[in-house]
Design a protein around this motif. Structure first.
Motif, mmCIF file in Angstrom:
data_model
loop_
_atom_site.group_PDB
_atom_site.id
_atom_site.type_symbol
_atom_site.label_atom_id
_atom_site.label_comp_id
_atom_site.label_asym_id
_atom_site.label_seq_id
_atom_site.Cartn_x
_atom_site.Cartn_y
_atom_site.Cartn_z
ATOM 1 N N GLN A 12 9.137 -1.047 4.926
ATOM 2 C CA GLN A 12 7.891 -1.182 5.679
ATOM 3 C C GLN A 12 7.435 0.182 6.199
ATOM 4 O O GLN A 12 6.242 0.517 6.135
ATOM 5 C CB GLN A 12 8.091 -2.141 6.852
ATOM 6 N N ASP A 15 6.104 2.292 3.340
ATOM 7 C CA ASP A 15 4.779 1.830 2.912
ATOM 8 C C ASP A 15 3.693 2.300 3.870
ATOM 9 O O ASP A 15 2.588 2.672 3.442
ATOM 10 C CB ASP A 15 4.765 0.297 2.811
ATOM 11 N N LEU A 16 4.000 2.287 5.171
ATOM 12 C CA LEU A 16 3.007 2.735 6.146
ATOM 13 C C LEU A 16 2.728 4.228 6.015
ATOM 14 O O LEU A 16 1.587 4.673 6.188
ATOM 15 C CB LEU A 16 3.491 2.429 7.561
ATOM 16 N N LYS A 18 2.625 5.849 3.388
ATOM 17 C CA LYS A 18 1.743 6.012 2.230
ATOM 18 C C LYS A 18 0.335 5.475 2.515
ATOM 19 O O LYS A 18 -0.652 6.014 2.007
ATOM 20 C CB LYS A 18 2.327 5.289 1.021
ATOM 21 N N ALA A 19 0.256 4.419 3.322
ATOM 22 C CA ALA A 19 -1.028 3.746 3.525
ATOM 23 C C ALA A 19 -1.899 4.424 4.573
ATOM 24 O O ALA A 19 -3.131 4.379 4.495
ATOM 25 C CB ALA A 19 -0.788 2.287 3.930
ATOM 26 N N SER A 20 -1.290 5.065 5.579
ATOM 27 C CA SER A 20 -2.040 5.672 6.677
ATOM 28 C C SER A 20 -1.928 7.184 6.611
ATOM 29 O O SER A 20 -0.839 7.731 6.408
ATOM 30 C CB SER A 20 -1.502 5.163 8.019
ATOM 31 N N LYS A 21 -3.036 7.878 6.763
ATOM 32 C CA LYS A 21 -3.035 9.339 6.693
ATOM 33 C C LYS A 21 -2.166 9.944 7.786
ATOM 34 O O LYS A 21 -1.495 10.947 7.588
ATOM 35 C CB LYS A 21 -4.460 9.880 6.802
ATOM 36 N N ASN A 53 -5.771 2.514 8.601
ATOM 37 C CA ASN A 53 -5.547 3.392 7.443
ATOM 38 C C ASN A 53 -5.750 4.871 7.743
ATOM 39 O O ASN A 53 -5.671 5.701 6.833
ATOM 40 C CB ASN A 53 -6.434 2.994 6.271
ATOM 41 N N THR A 56 -1.939 5.375 12.613
ATOM 42 C CA THR A 56 -1.133 4.189 12.907
ATOM 43 C C THR A 56 0.012 4.563 13.837
ATOM 44 O O THR A 56 0.722 5.550 13.585
ATOM 45 C CB THR A 56 -0.566 3.585 11.613
ATOM 46 N N SER A 85 0.189 12.581 6.005
ATOM 47 C CA SER A 85 0.337 12.401 4.546
ATOM 48 C C SER A 85 1.804 12.252 4.164
ATOM 49 O O SER A 85 2.262 12.783 3.142
ATOM 50 C CB SER A 85 -0.307 13.572 3.786
#
Length: 329
Positions: A12, A15-16, A18-21, A53, A56, A85
């Protein structure tokens, strides 16, 4: 409702990243006194800064998520790590509110730069940073300083767009030959009055207010009371902590009262309203009260709002750094 994400697995967390800058992680432990002391400040930061996104805020229990804590060499609790990133770029060890506030202050500035570099897409699909009138010399478009999530509209038709469409970066669909399906505007509901509360990220010096209103021009078959129209009288109130009630705004002295005429609207449907600049120095919020509209219509329409002026120091950070500051800092 908390915006902070509780991490329950290494996947998890991966994944975060990767998903949030930007990801801000709070590594903590339950019943750890320093972790508990700084937890309210962290939640306050999360509420103020989180954006889907983009930024976070997460909590990682170092006792149950040992693999995640070990991967980032967390040996002191609490530890706060800022990721950009996917890479760790800042780290605060221990319950140090002043340092945490300073890092997040820098983070807010970075988020604003990302917002300015990537203007929001419009409902019409143009994706441009559209304005209905030129900028006054020496001033900038500071619409991005509006805290859209805390903004509030009263007496608005819920079947149309919400408050966020007023600050959309794109050209209104009414100017792009749209069929109205986008609904990228707002209208008043039970009568012609509208109340809009705008809190800001920063202390602003507000010079000009640009309002775009594009009521339909082909109303031959419509009842005059039903067809929306442009605003005529607008009251502005600065530095209010919350929205006003309609009766309250009717009786209260305004920072400025604006009377618009047909000549104030340009070909783009925008009124470029110069404000009494001396009265709009160092303001942290604005209430815009549409008192009435043109003619006999019982509805007023707004398509876009732009704020022009100068942005100053971040308001939220000024508040946050007062919490737990060490003497002499």
């Amino acid at each position: 409702m908390s915006k902070t994400v509780n991490i329950t697995s290494p996947q998890q967390f991966s994944d975060l990243l990767k998903a949030s800058k930007i990801v801000v992680a709070n590594f903590f432990a339950e019943s750890d006194v320093p972790s508990e002391l700084v937890a309210p400040l962290y939640e306050q930061l999360s509420q103020a800064v989180s954006r889907p996104n983009l930024a976070t805020f997460v909590k990682v229990n170092a006792q149950t998520q040992k693999d995640v804590a070990s991967a980032y060499s967390v040996t002191t609790l609490p530890t706060f790590i800022v990721f950009r990133s996917g890479s760790a770029v800042d780290k605060v060890q221990g319950a140090n509110p002043a340092k945490l506030g300073a890092i997040v202050k820098k983070l807010v500035s970075e988020i604003d730069n990302i917002d300015n570099a990537e203007p929001s897409g419009s409902a019409s699909g143009s994706g441009s940073n559209w304005r209905g009138a030129p900028l006054p010399r020496g001033y900038s478009d500071i619409t991005s300083q509006i805290e859209v999530r805390r903004s509030e509209l009263l007496n608005v038709d819920s079947a149309l767009g919400g408050v966020q469409v007023l600050f959309d970066g794109g050209k209104p669909s009414a100017l792009s030959g749209g069929d109205g399906a986008a609904k990228d505007w707002i209208e008043s509901d039970t009568d012609e009055q509208l109340m809009l509360f705008l809190p800001f990220h920063s202390m602003l010096k507000l010079h000009t207010l640009q309002i775009t209103s594009l009521p339909p021009t082909n109303n031959d078959d419509d009842d005059d009371d039903e067809a929306p129209t442009r605003p005529r009288t607008i009251k502005l109130f600065s530095n209010k902590p919350h929205n006003l009630g309609f009766d309250e705004a009717e009786d209260m002295g305004a920072t400025q009262v604006i009377e618009l005429t047909e000549n104030d609207w340009n070909m783009e449907g925008t009124a470029n309203i110069s404000l009494r600049y001396v009265k709009f120095q160092n303001i942290n919020s604005l209430v815009l009260f549409v008192v009435n509209g043109e003619g006999d219509s019982e509805k007023v329409r707004l398509d876009r709002i732009r704020l022009i002026g100068e942005a100053g120091e971040k308001r939220e950070m000024g508040k946050l750094e007062k919490i737990g500051d060490e003497p002499g800092e």
